[in-house]
Design an enzyme around this catalytic site. Sequence first.
Site, PDB file in Angstrom:
ATOM      1  N   HIS A  76       0.836  -1.271   0.009  1.00 30.03           N
ATOM      2  CA  HIS A  76       0.014  -0.076  -0.065  1.00 30.03           C
ATOM      3  C   HIS A  76       0.992   1.437   0.036  1.00 30.03           C
ATOM      4  CE1 HIS A  76      -3.706   2.449   0.754  1.00 30.03           C
ATOM      5  NE2 HIS A  76      -2.865   3.194   1.660  1.00 30.03           N
TER       6      HIS A  76
ATOM      7  N   GLU B 191       8.500   1.054  -3.244  1.00 30.52           N
ATOM      8  CA  GLU B 191       8.008  -0.096  -3.255  1.00 30.52           C
ATOM      9  C   GLU B 191       8.860  -1.282  -3.656  1.00 30.52           C
ATOM     10  OE1 GLU B 191       3.846   0.006  -4.697  1.00 30.52           O
ATOM     11  OE2 GLU B 191       3.764   2.103  -4.122  1.00 30.52           O
TER      12      GLU B 191
HETATM   13  C1  GAR Z   1       1.088   0.972  -6.500  1.00 26.51           C
HETATM   14  O1  GAR Z   1       1.768   2.260  -6.173  1.00 26.51           O
HETATM   15  C2  GAR Z   1       0.521   0.412  -5.450  1.00 26.51           C
HETATM   16  O2  GAR Z   1       1.238   0.461  -4.052  1.00 26.51           O
HETATM   17  C3  GAR Z   1      -0.713   0.863  -5.399  1.00 26.51           C
HETATM   18  O3  GAR Z   1      -1.070   0.733  -6.761  1.00 26.51           O
HETATM   19  C4  GAR Z   1       0.240   1.024  -7.388  1.00 26.51           C
HETATM   20  C5  GAR Z   1       0.342  -0.165  -8.493  1.00 26.51           C
HETATM   21  O4  GAR Z   1       1.490   0.062  -9.322  1.00 26.51           O
HETATM   22  N1  GAR Z   1      -1.553  -0.105  -4.514  1.00 26.51           N
HETATM   23  C6  GAR Z   1      -2.905   0.466  -3.828  1.00 26.51           C
HETATM   24  O5  GAR Z   1      -3.127   1.673  -4.133  1.00 26.51           O
HETATM   25  C7  GAR Z   1      -3.822  -0.643  -3.238  1.00 26.51           C
HETATM   26  N2  GAR Z   1      -4.645   0.079  -2.319  1.00 26.51           N
HETATM   27  P1  GAR Z   1       1.828  -0.995 -10.153  1.00 26.51           P
HETATM   28  O6  GAR Z   1       0.634  -1.655 -11.126  1.00 26.51           O
HETATM   29  O7  GAR Z   1       2.632  -0.364 -11.353  1.00 26.51           O
HETATM   30  O8  GAR Z   1       2.328  -2.242  -9.600  1.00 26.51           O
END
Ligand code: GAR
Length: 192
Positions: free
Chosen positions: A114, A179
Amino acid sequence: MKKLIGPKKIRTAVFISGKGSNLKNLIRYSKIKTYPFSINLIISNYNKAKGLKYSNIFNIEKKIIKYDKKIKIDNKILKILKKKNIKLICLAGFMKILSKNFIKRFDGKIINIHPSLLPKYKGLNTHYRAIKNREKFAGCTVHYVNSKLDSGKIILQRKVKISKKDNHISLAKKVLKLEHLVYPAAIKIILD
Ligand code: GAR
């Protein structure tokens, strides 16, 4: 989680809804000997999710599951996971809420990343809200998934400074970079 003996990797499914940069990154790490997981399945609720391309690129099976009738869908996913002998689920930008029943059946084996310093800023628009509230730090959190949104036990969390120049877009980029370090590290923590 149980200790690994020898080089066996924990069979993992990654659930996505969008771009899939975390998925790509986890696949990359899974190929490193010292990271004890393999990515064996990609599940998306959205057939146009950009991240689905990694299925072809890395030759990993994908399933697109439309979230209309939840109970039926849960059972469908559970069957697929069983068939593929999946032992760990990583949610990576998965924008649907799993049912209580599903979480119960996979208890302690579903984790999520998150983009905030939980328990602050659960839900959506985390970066926008952090900037609006003049927070000094933002960050990301990997946590176990329980039946309450973004509320399960925290496995790993890292922060970054919000600079005066940051807006929610630049901050999102900064946090996403973080992340990509934090998610594989968190998986290593729970599996080692
Ligand atoms: C990431 O920033 C993740 O932390 C967020 O969506 C993005 C996905 O990026 N997740 C949430 O907000 C879940 N509540 P990605 O598709 O490039 O991995």
